[in-house]
Write a protein that holds these residues in place. Structure first.
Motif, PDB file in Angstrom:
ATOM      1  N   THR A  58     -24.424  46.811  32.862  1.00 16.62           N
ATOM      2  CA  THR A  58     -25.682  46.979  33.589  1.00 16.62           C
ATOM      3  C   THR A  58     -25.585  48.143  34.571  1.00 16.62           C
ATOM      4  O   THR A  58     -26.491  48.985  34.646  1.00 16.62           O
ATOM      5  CB  THR A  58     -26.037  45.692  34.351  1.00 16.62           C
ATOM      6  OG1 THR A  58     -26.172  44.610  33.418  1.00 16.62           O
ATOM      7  CG2 THR A  58     -27.339  45.854  35.117  1.00 16.62           C
ATOM      8  N   LEU A  59     -24.488  48.212  35.312  1.00 16.84           N
ATOM      9  CA  LEU A  59     -24.291  49.317  36.251  1.00 16.84           C
ATOM     10  C   LEU A  59     -24.243  50.654  35.526  1.00 16.84           C
ATOM     11  O   LEU A  59     -24.749  51.664  36.017  1.00 16.84           O
ATOM     12  CB  LEU A  59     -23.000  49.109  37.058  1.00 16.84           C
ATOM     13  CG  LEU A  59     -23.011  47.953  38.061  1.00 16.84           C
ATOM     14  CD1 LEU A  59     -21.620  47.760  38.654  1.00 16.84           C
ATOM     15  CD2 LEU A  59     -24.026  48.225  39.176  1.00 16.84           C
ATOM     16  N   SER A  60     -23.671  50.654  34.342  1.00 17.23           N
ATOM     17  CA  SER A  60     -23.616  51.883  33.546  1.00 17.23           C
ATOM     18  C   SER A  60     -25.008  52.295  33.081  1.00 17.23           C
ATOM     19  O   SER A  60     -25.379  53.474  33.152  1.00 17.23           O
ATOM     20  CB  SER A  60     -22.699  51.680  32.339  1.00 17.23           C
ATOM     21  OG  SER A  60     -22.684  52.819  31.511  1.00 17.23           O
ATOM     22  N   SER A  61     -25.792  51.331  32.620  1.00 14.84           N
ATOM     23  CA  SER A  61     -27.140  51.651  32.137  1.00 14.84           C
ATOM     24  C   SER A  61     -28.053  52.102  33.272  1.00 14.84           C
ATOM     25  O   SER A  61     -28.973  52.884  33.061  1.00 14.84           O
ATOM     26  CB  SER A  61     -27.755  50.436  31.435  1.00 14.84           C
ATOM     27  OG  SER A  61     -27.964  49.374  32.353  1.00 14.84           O
ATOM     28  N   GLY A 200     -36.218  56.062  34.289  1.00 20.48           N
ATOM     29  CA  GLY A 200     -35.230  55.017  34.061  1.00 20.48           C
ATOM     30  C   GLY A 200     -35.874  53.658  33.873  1.00 20.48           C
ATOM     31  O   GLY A 200     -37.096  53.519  33.902  1.00 20.48           O
ATOM     32  N   LYS A 201     -35.032  52.659  33.707  1.00 21.20           N
ATOM     33  CA  LYS A 201     -35.512  51.309  33.415  1.00 21.20           C
ATOM     34  C   LYS A 201     -35.454  50.422  34.649  1.00 21.20           C
ATOM     35  O   LYS A 201     -34.543  50.499  35.456  1.00 21.20           O
ATOM     36  CB  LYS A 201     -34.695  50.698  32.272  1.00 21.20           C
ATOM     37  CG  LYS A 201     -34.845  51.467  30.959  1.00 21.20           C
ATOM     38  CD  LYS A 201     -34.154  50.752  29.815  1.00 21.20           C
ATOM     39  CE  LYS A 201     -34.275  51.545  28.516  1.00 21.20           C
ATOM     40  NZ  LYS A 201     -35.677  51.706  28.088  1.00 21.20           N
ATOM     41  N   PHE A 206     -38.796  42.981  35.676  1.00 21.79           N
ATOM     42  CA  PHE A 206     -39.245  43.718  34.490  1.00 21.79           C
ATOM     43  C   PHE A 206     -38.043  44.376  33.795  1.00 21.79           C
ATOM     44  O   PHE A 206     -38.083  45.550  33.416  1.00 21.79           O
ATOM     45  CB  PHE A 206     -40.279  44.789  34.858  1.00 21.79           C
ATOM     46  CG  PHE A 206     -41.497  44.258  35.542  1.00 21.79           C
ATOM     47  CD1 PHE A 206     -42.526  43.684  34.813  1.00 21.79           C
ATOM     48  CD2 PHE A 206     -41.612  44.319  36.923  1.00 21.79           C
ATOM     49  CE1 PHE A 206     -43.663  43.193  35.450  1.00 21.79           C
ATOM     50  CE2 PHE A 206     -42.744  43.826  37.567  1.00 21.79           C
ATOM     51  CZ  PHE A 206     -43.760  43.267  36.830  1.00 21.79           C
ATOM     52  N   SER A 207     -36.989  43.625  33.650  1.00 29.70           N
ATOM     53  CA  SER A 207     -35.712  44.171  33.170  1.00 29.70           C
ATOM     54  C   SER A 207     -35.849  44.861  31.815  1.00 29.70           C
ATOM     55  O   SER A 207     -36.419  44.314  30.861  1.00 29.70           O
ATOM     56  CB  SER A 207     -34.685  43.040  33.053  1.00 29.70           C
ATOM     57  OG  SER A 207     -33.433  43.545  32.656  1.00 29.70           O
ATOM     58  N   GLY A 208     -35.316  46.094  31.748  1.00 28.28           N
ATOM     59  CA  GLY A 208     -35.279  46.848  30.506  1.00 28.28           C
ATOM     60  C   GLY A 208     -36.527  47.641  30.204  1.00 28.28           C
ATOM     61  O   GLY A 208     -36.561  48.395  29.231  1.00 28.28           O
ATOM     62  N   VAL A 209     -37.574  47.523  31.035  1.00 26.42           N
ATOM     63  CA  VAL A 209     -38.826  48.249  30.816  1.00 26.42           C
ATOM     64  C   VAL A 209     -38.824  49.510  31.674  1.00 26.42           C
ATOM     65  O   VAL A 209     -38.422  49.470  32.841  1.00 26.42           O
ATOM     66  CB  VAL A 209     -40.044  47.373  31.167  1.00 26.42           C
ATOM     67  CG1 VAL A 209     -41.343  48.125  30.907  1.00 26.42           C
ATOM     68  CG2 VAL A 209     -39.999  46.068  30.386  1.00 26.42           C
ATOM     69  N   ASN A 453     -33.451  49.278  42.385  1.00 28.94           N
ATOM     70  CA  ASN A 453     -33.258  50.630  42.914  1.00 28.94           C
ATOM     71  C   ASN A 453     -33.923  51.704  42.070  1.00 28.94           C
ATOM     72  O   ASN A 453     -34.372  52.728  42.590  1.00 28.94           O
ATOM     73  CB  ASN A 453     -31.758  50.906  43.040  1.00 28.94           C
ATOM     74  CG  ASN A 453     -31.097  49.973  44.030  1.00 28.94           C
ATOM     75  OD1 ASN A 453     -31.723  49.518  44.985  1.00 28.94           O
ATOM     76  ND2 ASN A 453     -29.841  49.655  43.819  1.00 28.94           N
ATOM     77  N   THR A 454     -33.991  51.502  40.768  1.00 31.45           N
ATOM     78  CA  THR A 454     -34.672  52.471  39.902  1.00 31.45           C
ATOM     79  C   THR A 454     -36.147  52.555  40.255  1.00 31.45           C
ATOM     80  O   THR A 454     -36.732  53.641  40.295  1.00 31.45           O
ATOM     81  CB  THR A 454     -34.515  52.068  38.424  1.00 31.45           C
ATOM     82  OG1 THR A 454     -33.155  51.782  38.149  1.00 31.45           O
ATOM     83  CG2 THR A 454     -34.973  53.194  37.517  1.00 31.45           C
TER      84      THR A 454
END
Length: 493
Positions: A58-61, A200-201, A206-209, A453-454
């Motif tokens: 997750t931190l990498s993505s 970014g996501k 709204f995870s991954g959107v 944060n994104t």
């Protein structure tokens, strides 16, 4: 003027870069990483090595660090993949040494599970890398070779013209989006998927959107309509075919609707997006504020020291003195007494009553500042020499105010109009919260609270850009209102 505009645009872009770069650095280096997972419910279902891998992935993505599992390291650096995957093999040690030389830290998984003994590598990005990666990925450009599907290695890559479901335009096979440019009956009638901003996501909410999809996607229940699907079947579906993206894994339901892998589509919903919702309320309230404040400010200045002026000053002082939250709840109660809903979802987007109290409240809260400054500008102009000269010529007060004072007093006032209109998009945190309006107003505090944060960086970028360019437009508007104003620097200045 052209030189000024070009210089100002370059300075604006530079200012946006500096602000966003600072925020990116602060968000990625100063906020504890433990906060990021505080509201992620998935981690409660994981333990041992799986939990560690989930957090690091997750931190990498999200762009915090570079992370590789042993299998990934072997696939990148080794020609002996099967040998490299073996725990303790000479080939795996050789590959690990290459990663260590590049600044990676190795960790052996030992927290229980099938992956015990496997090695992973990670490296935190330095501040300048965080900034470079963020801006390097900011623009998404679609093209024929965007899709790389191992299951579809022989896919044909080409552009063609075609259409369906009310859309017609340039289609692509091999791009992320099937429709690159398309036309339909929805404003602004011409749409494109070739170039987009990639912030970014979103995570963990709204995870991954993509964050821009969170802000800009319609809300509410799906709104199906009759259409012919790419498979040739006529169906009632909310799918918006112009938004369809390549989907690497299609199911049987997808195959009934589509004849290719472009099956990941947005859908039509009954309610507008967050950004449109906030902008709608902002513009309506701004219109009310100007309709009330401009005539009131003019009347106060023309009747300085008289009843109209004293009444206006009393109104301004009251609204400034009363805390905004108290005023909002007072107006909300009064609205409830006369039959207005006390929350937006009660009647929803389709009922005019849902808009009345929030719009009136936002409008009234904006009036004191407009009235005060317009009165001040006009009174200041009233004491100018050209006004005394006009009176000496025998002009009436009405002519002086209309043709001279108002014309000059409105110039600094006009400068703020673009900011008011453009920044209406930001919404109102308190009003939207009190009335449960699904707009953008509370997105930033919510994103900060949930450590999304994104989303924080995305909203910072949007609000900073809008603020800077609205000031720029305000300067341009002043030159249109008063041709005497020149933005070009002259020799000797």
């Amino acid at each position: 003027m052209r030189r000024y505009i070009l210089t100002r645009l370059l300075k604006s872009i530079f200012a946006i870069f500096i602000v966003v770069a600072i925020v990116v650095t602060m968000v990625f280096t100063m906020i504890p990483r433990s906060n990021i997972f505080a509201k992620d419910t998935i981690i409660n279902k994981l333990n041992g090595n799986q939990l560690y891998l989930y957090k690091m992935s997750t931190l990498s993505s999200l762009g915090y660090l570079s992370f590789y599992t042993q299998n990934e390291m072997c696939s990148i650096k080794s020609d002996k993949y099967d040998e490299c995957k073996k725990v303790g093999s000479a080939e795996s040690k050789r590959v690990f040494e290459e990663f260590v030389k590049k600044g990676y830290t190795l960790k052996t998984l030992d927290q229980g599970g099938d992956l015990d003994g496997q090695t992973v590598a990670f490296r935190d990005y330095k501040p300048y890398e965080l900034i470079a990666r963020y801006f390097g990925n900011l623009f998404f450009v679609d093209h024929l070779y965007r899709v790389n599907d191992p299951k579809n290695k022989n896919m044909k890559r080409y552009y063609s013209f075609g259409g369906n479901a009310g859309n017609w335009g340039l289609q692509c096979s091999g791009c992320t989006y099937k429709y690159q440019v398309y036309f339909n009956s929805q404003f602004p009638f011409i749409h494109q998927n070739v170039i987009a901003l990639n912030f970014g996501k979103s995570y963990p909410t709204f995870s991954g959107v993509n964050t821009m999809e969170v802000i800009g996607s319609p809300q509410g229940k799906p709104k199906p309509f009759k259409q012919i699907m790419p498979s040739g079947k006529e169906m009632v579906s909310p799918i918006l075919q112009g938004t369809c993206r390549y989907k690497y894994t299609v199911d049987e339901l997808d195959k009934q609707k589509f004849n290719d892998n472009y099956a990941d589509c947005m859908q039509a919903n009954e309610a507008p997006s967050m950004i449109v919702t906030s902008y709608l309320f902002g513009i309506l309230s701004l219109l009310i504020a100007y309709l009330i404040a401009i005539p009131a400010g003019i009347a106060m200045s023309r009747n300085k020291g008289k009843f109209q002026d004293k009444l206006g000053i009393l109104y301004i002082n009251l609204l400034i003195a009363i805390p905004s939250l108290a005023f909002i709840f007072l107006m909300k109660y009064l609205g409830f007494v006369i039959g207005m809903p006390d929350s937006f979802p009660q009647l929803g987007f389709g009922n005019v009553k849902s808009y009345v109290m929030p719009v009136v409240i936002l409008g009234l809260l904006s009036t004191p500042g407009i009235m005060m400054w317009l009165r001040r500008y006009m009174i200041d102009q009233s004491n100018s020499d050209y006004v005394k000269f006009a009176r000496a010529k025998g002009l009436s007060n009405r002519e002086i105010f209309k043709n001279h004072i108002l014309k000059n007093a409105i110039i600094p006032f006009v400068n703020g109009i673009p900011s008011s209109i453009i920044l209406a998009i930001s919404g109102s945190v308190i009003t939207e919260t009190v009335f449960a309006i699904p707009g953008m107003g509370k997105m930033l505090p919510d994103a900060i609270t949930s450590a999304n944060n994104t989303m924080v960086i995305t909203l910072t970028f949007i609000f900073t850009s809008l603020s800077i360019f609205s000031v720029f437009l305000g300067d341009i508007l002043m030159t249109l209102v008063d041709p005497r104003i020149s933005l070009d620097s002259k020799k000797g200045e």
